[in-house]
Design an enzyme around this catalytic site. Structure first.
Site, PDB file in Angstrom:
ATOM      1  N   TYR A   1       1.045  -0.867   0.101  1.00  0.00           N
ATOM      2  CA  TYR A   1      -0.558  -0.637  -0.091  1.00  0.00           C
ATOM      3  C   TYR A   1       1.134   1.229  -0.077  1.00  0.00           C
ATOM      4  O   TYR A   1       1.871   1.462   0.890  1.00  0.00           O
ATOM      5  CB  TYR A   1      -0.955  -0.297   0.708  1.00  0.00           C
ATOM      6  CG  TYR A   1      -2.177   1.111   0.897  1.00  0.00           C
ATOM      7  CD1 TYR A   1      -3.127   0.141   0.731  1.00  0.00           C
ATOM      8  CD2 TYR A   1      -1.901   2.239   1.548  1.00  0.00           C
ATOM      9  CE1 TYR A   1      -4.391   1.523   0.686  1.00  0.00           C
ATOM     10  CE2 TYR A   1      -3.085   3.195   1.460  1.00  0.00           C
ATOM     11  CZ  TYR A   1      -4.480   2.626   1.108  1.00  0.00           C
ATOM     12  OH  TYR A   1      -5.130   3.918   0.872  1.00  0.00           O
TER      13      TYR A   1
ATOM     14  N   TYR B   1      -5.575   5.689  -7.245  1.00  0.00           N
ATOM     15  CA  TYR B   1      -6.337   5.175  -5.692  1.00  0.00           C
ATOM     16  C   TYR B   1      -7.089   4.242  -5.150  1.00  0.00           C
ATOM     17  O   TYR B   1      -8.059   5.382  -5.834  1.00  0.00           O
ATOM     18  CB  TYR B   1      -5.705   6.608  -5.430  1.00  0.00           C
ATOM     19  CG  TYR B   1      -5.530   6.961  -3.319  1.00  0.00           C
ATOM     20  CD1 TYR B   1      -5.191   6.439  -3.267  1.00  0.00           C
ATOM     21  CD2 TYR B   1      -7.548   6.928  -3.407  1.00  0.00           C
ATOM     22  CE1 TYR B   1      -5.392   6.673  -0.800  1.00  0.00           C
ATOM     23  CE2 TYR B   1      -7.642   7.938  -1.806  1.00  0.00           C
ATOM     24  CZ  TYR B   1      -7.092   6.862  -1.533  1.00  0.00           C
ATOM     25  OH  TYR B   1      -7.184   6.932   0.257  1.00  0.00           O
TER      26      TYR B   1
END
Lengths: 140, 407
Positions: B310, B361
């Site tokens: 991430y 994203y």
């Protein structure tokens, strides 16, 4: 009223019944940490339960307002109108607090001169008659 | 494949675009599209789906998705709590637990984000009192626990994630000598991966280290290119039982292990908590969770062939590399400098899709999608014979992770 560092349009504190008393102390220019009356553990932000002994009884311990910069960032994007940029958001390790840190700003110094370990002291900014926000400036 | 472990059998996504560029369809419709594509990828029909899993206060509630997609018998729906990116892998874990426990047979995990269609935290106009004359500054009522948490630090201007995660990264630099160029090399590597990926929002925008150095400072040490994109798009993954996975369209990927974690006293992490314990402050706060994950899977960091970490901010990836044991504490910078993260010859090819920094994203669920593709041999930056992939969801906040495997 005090010296001003930030415009009125800075975001206001948003508080619930647990954190509101901290801002009431701040309005009196009293910088406090929450202290568990059972095990003396100190903390910020205020919590309804002590994380160490799970007591729900606490009071406020006033601290000297001295401390040092634990970490910081220079923010180059405005969060309020007519704001001076960059501005410094810092984590301050509060002396005599039992190891408590708090978020704040470092003012009264060129942003590029702020560094980790810098000794600072609280300076109160009265945003209005009801709201005082603690900022920090280098000592001396 | 071992007997009882849940498998990921389908992945899919909508088109990915820059923030606010998808306005003609709703975020909700985009979620439906991604789910349909993932189900199709698996060789399943919507009639086979009986569970939906999501995370982080998803606006796109399962009951509406189930109704609109005509799911005949929705018998499992759940959601991992905040924060935004921390629950993606935990949602996959919930889906896996559901199928392993017999609560459902085919569960789709989904994420859709069109933030331009909604209020954005920290955006201008946030404090619109509506009054003609500005009110005198005063303490306002927090209408949720989350707002009370952030509201304690808002008067200092702490509204931006870029500032919040600059704090631990700055401290990491102070403690270990980590440099801006090391962060920049990570961003450049992920951009290279994106340049090979036609789905990537930044695919057509090559970037050099000099471009990185010239990008504007946002909240130092974070430059613009240290920050993830803000995107419009949706993606989904399909989880089912090993029995059901056996004869589907694609090679299944096994969920070897999953873990979720929030250390003691961590709260929302460095965004609103200045009192993150000192030993955790300049970390991603994932080390204890990572050790549980390795223990559960019976493997270690050396067994990982490819990683999808991430990447909301470059420094948070650097600290994860240390948390998960790919290098020693404090050595994330030199590890990046060694070229380890490159798809081509790196010792730990990472974010082969380009990540949140350069693909899109989507709160990191696209990292799970890429994890599956990298084990199927479908990645646009393939790692030959990859058998184990680590996927993580966030760092410097409560987080989750999964280990995916291919036999």
């Amino acid at each position: 009223m005090s010296e001003r560092f930030f415009p009125d349009s800075m975001p206001p504190p948003m508080a619930d019944a647990t954190t509101l008393p901290w801002w009431k102390e701040a309005a009196k220019h009293r910088l406090v940490v929450q202290r568990c009356t059972s095990c003396q553990h100190t903390c910020l932000p205020p919590s309804p339960v002590c994380s160490e002994c799970r007591s729900t009884e606490s009071d406020w311990q006033e601290v000297s307002g001295r401390g040092e910069v634990y970490t910081f960032t220079r923010v180059h994007r405005p969060v309020a109108g007519n704001q001076e940029l960059p501005f410094v958001i810092a984590v301050i390790a509060l002396k005599g607090s039992g190891g408590v840190r708090m978020m704040s700003n470092v003012v009264g110094v060129k942003p590029e001169d702020v560094e980790i370990g810098m000794a600072v002291e609280v300076i109160w900014e009265d945003m209005s008659e009801e709201l005082a926000v603690p900022r920090f400036r280098p000592v001396g | 494949m071992s007997g009882s472990k849940a498998q990921i059998v389908g992945v899919g996504e909508s088109k990915y675009a820059r923030w606010g560029k998808i306005g003609d369809v709703t975020e909700h419709a985009l979620a439906c599209q991604a789910i349909q594509r993932a189900v199709e990828d698996a060789g399943l029909s919507m009639d086979d789906v009986d569970g939906l899993a999501s995370f982080a206060e998803d606006r796109n509630e399962a009951v509406f998705i189930g109704a609109e997609l005509g799911i005949p018998r929705l018998r499992f729906g759940n959601m991992v709590w905040m924060p935004g990116g921390g629950g993606g892998c935990a949602a996959v874990a919930n889906a896996a637990m559901a199928v392993e426990a017999g609560q459902a047979e085919v569960v789709v995990v989904y994420r859709s984000l069109c933030q331009g269609q909604f209020f954005r935290f920290g955006s201008p106009g946030m404090d619109t009192s509506g009054a003609a004359e500005p009110e005198a500054p005063t303490v306002k009522q927090a209408d949720s626990l989350m707002i009370a948490s952030i509201g304690f630090v808002m008067p200092y201007g702490m509204l931006m994630a870029a500032a919040a995660y600059a704090l631990p990264t700055r401290r990491h630099m102070h403690l270990y000598g980590t440099t801006g160029d090391q962060l920049g090399m990570l961003a450049v590597t992920f951009r290279e991966h994106a340049s090979r990926n036609p789905r990537a929002v930044m695919g057509g925008r090559p970037m050099t280290l000099d471009d990185y150095r010239a990008s504007p400072m946002i909240a130092d040490p974070h430059r613009l290119f240290d920050c993830c994109l803000e995107s419009d798009g949706a993606c989904a993954v399909v989880v089912t039982t090993p029995e059901r996975a056996r004869d589907l369209a694609k090679q299944p990927v096994e969920i070897l292990a999953s873990e979720q974690g929030a250390p003691k006293g961590y709260g929302f992490g460095t965004f609103s908590n200045a009192n993150v314990p000192d030993e955790l402050y300049a970390t991603g706060a994932n080390e204890e969770m990572a050790n549980r994950l390795w223990g559960k899977a019976g493997i270690g960091p050396n067994d990982v062939d490819v990683a999808q970490l991430y990447d909301h901010f470059t420094g948070c990836v650097l600290m994860q590399l240390e948390d998960y044991g790919f290098c020693k504490r404090g050595e994330g910078g030199p590890f990046i400098e060694s070229g380890a993260l490159s798809w081509h010859g790196g010792s730990l090819p990472t974010n082969t899709h380009g990540g949140s920094l350069s693909e899109a994203y989507i709160h990191g669920l696209n990292h799970v999608v890429e994890g599956v593709r990298s084990l199927r041999g479908e990645s646009t930056s393939p790692v030959e014979n990859a058998e184990v992939c680590l996927v993580t969801s966030a760092a410097c906040v409560p987080s989750s992770a999964v280990l995916l495997g291919r036999k």
